[in-house]
Motif scaffolding. Structure first.
Motif, PDB file in Angstrom:
ATOM      1  N   GLY A 140     -25.841  22.461  13.038  1.00 51.28           N
ATOM      2  CA  GLY A 140     -26.478  20.658  14.183  1.00 51.28           C
ATOM      3  C   GLY A 140     -26.473  21.178  15.310  1.00 51.28           C
ATOM      4  N   LYS A 141     -26.592  22.634  16.314  1.00 50.81           N
ATOM      5  CA  LYS A 141     -26.740  23.014  17.492  1.00 50.81           C
ATOM      6  C   LYS A 141     -28.258  22.484  17.606  1.00 50.81           C
ATOM      7  CE  LYS A 141     -26.179  27.510  17.761  1.00 50.81           C
ATOM      8  NZ  LYS A 141     -26.691  27.744  16.885  1.00 50.81           N
ATOM      9  N   SER A 142     -29.105  23.392  17.057  1.00 45.59           N
ATOM     10  CA  SER A 142     -30.104  23.132  16.920  1.00 45.59           C
ATOM     11  C   SER A 142     -30.751  21.772  17.427  1.00 45.59           C
ATOM     12  CB  SER A 142     -31.123  23.822  16.761  1.00 45.59           C
ATOM     13  OG  SER A 142     -31.063  25.490  16.296  1.00 45.59           O
ATOM     14  N   SER A 143     -31.013  20.201  16.544  1.00 50.18           N
ATOM     15  CA  SER A 143     -31.157  19.382  16.472  1.00 50.18           C
ATOM     16  C   SER A 143     -30.525  18.409  17.285  1.00 50.18           C
ATOM     17  CB  SER A 143     -31.150  18.939  15.233  1.00 50.18           C
ATOM     18  OG  SER A 143     -31.499  19.447  14.110  1.00 50.18           O
ATOM     19  N   LEU A 144     -29.062  18.418  17.847  1.00 51.91           N
ATOM     20  CA  LEU A 144     -28.255  17.957  18.961  1.00 51.91           C
ATOM     21  C   LEU A 144     -29.599  18.830  20.036  1.00 51.91           C
ATOM     22  CD1 LEU A 144     -25.512  16.693  19.243  1.00 51.91           C
ATOM     23  CD2 LEU A 144     -24.788  18.739  19.323  1.00 51.91           C
ATOM     24  N   LEU A 145     -29.726  19.954  20.287  1.00 53.63           N
ATOM     25  CA  LEU A 145     -29.645  20.116  21.824  1.00 53.63           C
ATOM     26  C   LEU A 145     -31.316  19.975  21.854  1.00 53.63           C
ATOM     27  CD1 LEU A 145     -28.364  23.470  21.534  1.00 53.63           C
ATOM     28  CD2 LEU A 145     -28.085  21.805  23.003  1.00 53.63           C
ATOM     29  N   GLU A 146     -31.812  19.511  21.135  1.00 56.50           N
ATOM     30  CA  GLU A 146     -33.467  19.048  21.021  1.00 56.50           C
ATOM     31  C   GLU A 146     -33.294  17.511  21.757  1.00 56.50           C
ATOM     32  OE1 GLU A 146     -35.291  19.265  17.580  1.00 56.50           O
ATOM     33  OE2 GLU A 146     -35.456  21.996  17.523  1.00 56.50           O
ATOM     34  N   THR A 147     -32.451  16.682  21.191  1.00 55.84           N
ATOM     35  CA  THR A 147     -32.177  15.083  21.475  1.00 55.84           C
ATOM     36  C   THR A 147     -31.672  16.172  22.753  1.00 55.84           C
ATOM     37  OG1 THR A 147     -31.632  14.623  19.150  1.00 55.84           O
ATOM     38  CG2 THR A 147     -30.752  12.915  21.071  1.00 55.84           C
ATOM     39  N   VAL A 148     -30.183  17.020  23.188  1.00 54.50           N
ATOM     40  CA  VAL A 148     -30.217  16.600  24.641  1.00 54.50           C
ATOM     41  C   VAL A 148     -31.465  16.593  25.947  1.00 54.50           C
ATOM     42  CG1 VAL A 148     -29.157  17.489  26.942  1.00 54.50           C
ATOM     43  CG2 VAL A 148     -28.235  16.861  24.087  1.00 54.50           C
ATOM     44  N   ALA A 149     -32.303  17.762  25.355  1.00 56.37           N
ATOM     45  CA  ALA A 149     -33.810  18.198  25.988  1.00 56.37           C
ATOM     46  C   ALA A 149     -34.335  16.751  26.555  1.00 56.37           C
ATOM     47  CB  ALA A 149     -34.180  18.927  25.626  1.00 56.37           C
ATOM     48  N   ASP A 150     -34.033  16.223  25.325  1.00 63.01           N
ATOM     49  CA  ASP A 150     -35.458  14.955  25.174  1.00 63.01           C
ATOM     50  C   ASP A 150     -35.156  14.070  26.016  1.00 63.01           C
ATOM     51  OD1 ASP A 150     -37.542  15.882  23.481  1.00 63.01           O
ATOM     52  OD2 ASP A 150     -36.573  15.187  21.381  1.00 63.01           O
ATOM     53  N   MET A 151     -33.236  13.669  26.390  1.00 65.00           N
ATOM     54  CA  MET A 151     -33.231  12.452  27.003  1.00 65.00           C
ATOM     55  C   MET A 151     -32.961  13.246  29.049  1.00 65.00           C
ATOM     56  SD  MET A 151     -29.482  12.288  24.753  1.00 65.00           S
ATOM     57  CE  MET A 151     -28.822  11.230  24.583  1.00 65.00           C
ATOM     58  N   ASN A 152     -32.508  14.459  28.456  1.00 66.09           N
ATOM     59  CA  ASN A 152     -32.840  14.226  30.236  1.00 66.09           C
ATOM     60  C   ASN A 152     -33.731  15.722  30.369  1.00 66.09           C
ATOM     61  OD1 ASN A 152     -31.320  15.336  32.186  1.00 66.09           O
ATOM     62  ND2 ASN A 152     -30.393  17.077  31.655  1.00 66.09           N
ATOM     63  N   SER A 153     -34.918  15.580  29.697  1.00 67.96           N
ATOM     64  CA  SER A 153     -36.268  16.232  30.014  1.00 67.96           C
ATOM     65  C   SER A 153     -37.081  15.883  31.229  1.00 67.96           C
ATOM     66  CB  SER A 153     -37.242  16.421  28.977  1.00 67.96           C
ATOM     67  OG  SER A 153     -37.738  15.355  28.850  1.00 67.96           O
ATOM     68  N   PRO A 154     -37.321  15.776  32.466  1.00 66.65           N
ATOM     69  CA  PRO A 154     -38.305  17.329  32.044  1.00 66.65           C
ATOM     70  C   PRO A 154     -37.389  18.466  32.772  1.00 66.65           C
ATOM     71  CG  PRO A 154     -39.482  16.299  33.299  1.00 66.65           C
ATOM     72  CD  PRO A 154     -37.965  15.641  33.506  1.00 66.65           C
ATOM     73  N   SER A 155     -36.256  18.249  32.956  1.00 66.61           N
ATOM     74  CA  SER A 155     -35.694  18.925  33.623  1.00 66.61           C
ATOM     75  C   SER A 155     -34.288  19.709  33.260  1.00 66.61           C
ATOM     76  CB  SER A 155     -34.422  18.481  35.006  1.00 66.61           C
ATOM     77  OG  SER A 155     -33.738  17.444  34.172  1.00 66.61           O
ATOM     78  N   THR A 156     -34.278  19.626  31.878  1.00 59.96           N
ATOM     79  CA  THR A 156     -33.536  20.530  30.549  1.00 59.96           C
ATOM     80  C   THR A 156     -34.575  21.599  29.570  1.00 59.96           C
ATOM     81  OG1 THR A 156     -32.229  18.633  30.130  1.00 59.96           O
ATOM     82  CG2 THR A 156     -32.073  20.426  28.163  1.00 59.96           C
ATOM     83  N   ARG A 157     -33.785  22.781  29.113  1.00 61.43           N
ATOM     84  CA  ARG A 157     -34.588  24.199  29.370  1.00 61.43           C
ATOM     85  C   ARG A 157     -33.733  24.618  27.706  1.00 61.43           C
ATOM     86  NH1 ARG A 157     -35.832  29.451  31.796  1.00 61.43           N
ATOM     87  NH2 ARG A 157     -33.734  29.056  32.666  1.00 61.43           N
ATOM     88  N   ILE A 158     -33.768  24.735  26.685  1.00 62.19           N
ATOM     89  CA  ILE A 158     -33.012  24.757  25.905  1.00 62.19           C
ATOM     90  C   ILE A 158     -33.198  26.498  25.508  1.00 62.19           C
ATOM     91  CG2 ILE A 158     -32.063  24.439  23.708  1.00 62.19           C
ATOM     92  CD1 ILE A 158     -31.845  22.033  25.325  1.00 62.19           C
ATOM     93  N   VAL A 159     -32.924  27.300  25.007  1.00 67.00           N
ATOM     94  CA  VAL A 159     -32.637  28.615  25.180  1.00 67.00           C
ATOM     95  C   VAL A 159     -31.920  29.468  24.073  1.00 67.00           C
ATOM     96  CG1 VAL A 159     -32.840  31.307  26.196  1.00 67.00           C
ATOM     97  CG2 VAL A 159     -33.767  28.899  27.908  1.00 67.00           C
ATOM     98  N   ARG A 160     -32.628  29.959  23.224  1.00 61.27           N
ATOM     99  CA  ARG A 160     -31.825  30.624  22.020  1.00 61.27           C
ATOM    100  C   ARG A 160     -30.738  32.016  22.213  1.00 61.27           C
ATOM    101  NH1 ARG A 160     -33.171  25.873  20.434  1.00 61.27           N
ATOM    102  NH2 ARG A 160     -34.554  25.066  18.815  1.00 61.27           N
ATOM    103  N   GLY A 161     -29.964  32.163  21.696  1.00 64.94           N
ATOM    104  CA  GLY A 161     -29.479  33.358  22.479  1.00 64.94           C
ATOM    105  C   GLY A 161     -30.520  33.987  21.235  1.00 64.94           C
ATOM    106  N   SER A 162     -30.625  33.752  20.148  1.00 63.77           N
ATOM    107  CA  SER A 162     -31.255  34.523  19.496  1.00 63.77           C
ATOM    108  C   SER A 162     -33.078  35.182  19.989  1.00 63.77           C
ATOM    109  CB  SER A 162     -31.614  34.129  17.760  1.00 63.77           C
ATOM    110  OG  SER A 162     -32.438  32.703  17.641  1.00 63.77           O
TER     111      SER A 162
END
Length: 190
Positions: free
Chosen positions: A15-37
């Motif tokens: 569930g990390k992708s859903s979790l991190l999308e929520t973190v980005a929404d809470m902290n945006s626009p200063s947060t970006r999520i980068v997938r290791g894959s």
């Protein structure tokens, strides 16, 4: 201005992708999520997850480290969160090879680390719903998911003592509770 690099580990489907999308929404626009894959696919010039399986673990590990090393952003306050795995079990019909993606040099690169966990049954259900990755959906048995969780947890237990106070664990919680825990952790890092 402060730049924070945060690395988030867990087994596929925790569930990390859903979790991190929520973190980005809470902290945006200063947060970006980068997938290791995504880092791996771009660094190695492959388009699919299946193509990644044919590349050696050492080559993937070096590409991942190189890609993660280039994540700093020039100027400004910014948080970059990398969504990745500690270990990746590569299964065929008869074998399971565990690729260890951890590298001690990551300790120097990242200000913080998060480990996300969830029950095996939840992970199996999430994997089965992943229509974009048919092989992962086919391997979504309770036993396989429990083994993947165990392998990742074992590796986390091995490396986390060297992280000192740079780490936090998120057990399966509601997305908002887990995201707030990450947000609180980010505040301690900046």
């Amino acid at each position: 201005m402060i730049q924070v690099l945060l690395c988030v580990f867990c087994a596929n489907g925790a569930g990390k992708s859903s979790l991190l999308e929520t973190v980005a929404d809470m902290n945006s626009p200063s947060t970006r999520i980068v997938r290791g894959s995504t880092i791996l696919k771009e660094s190695l010039g492959v388009a699919s997850y299946e193509a990644l399986e044919s590349i050696s673990a050492q080559e993937k590990k070096q590409a991942l480290l190189k890609g993660m090393s280039s994540l700093t952003v020039e100027g400004g306050s910014h948080t970059t969160i990398v969504d990745t795995h500690l270990v990746v079990p590569m299964r065929s019909l008869t074998t399971c090879v565990v690729e260890d993606m951890w590298d001690e040099r990551l300790l120097e690169l990242f200000q913080g680390f998060v480990y996300v966990s969830a029950p095996a049954a939840t992970i199996a259900q999430r994997r089965r719903m992943d229509t974009g990755r048919p092989l992962r959906a086919m391997r979504a048995t309770l036993q396989v998911c429990a083994e993947d969780l165990q392998l990742n947890a074992k590796r986390w237990d091995e490396i986390s003592p060297s992280m000192k106070n740079k780490k936090v664990i998120i057990n399966d919680q509601t997305i908002l509770v887990g995201a707030q825990k990450i947000m609180d952790f980010l505040q301690t890092l900046s």
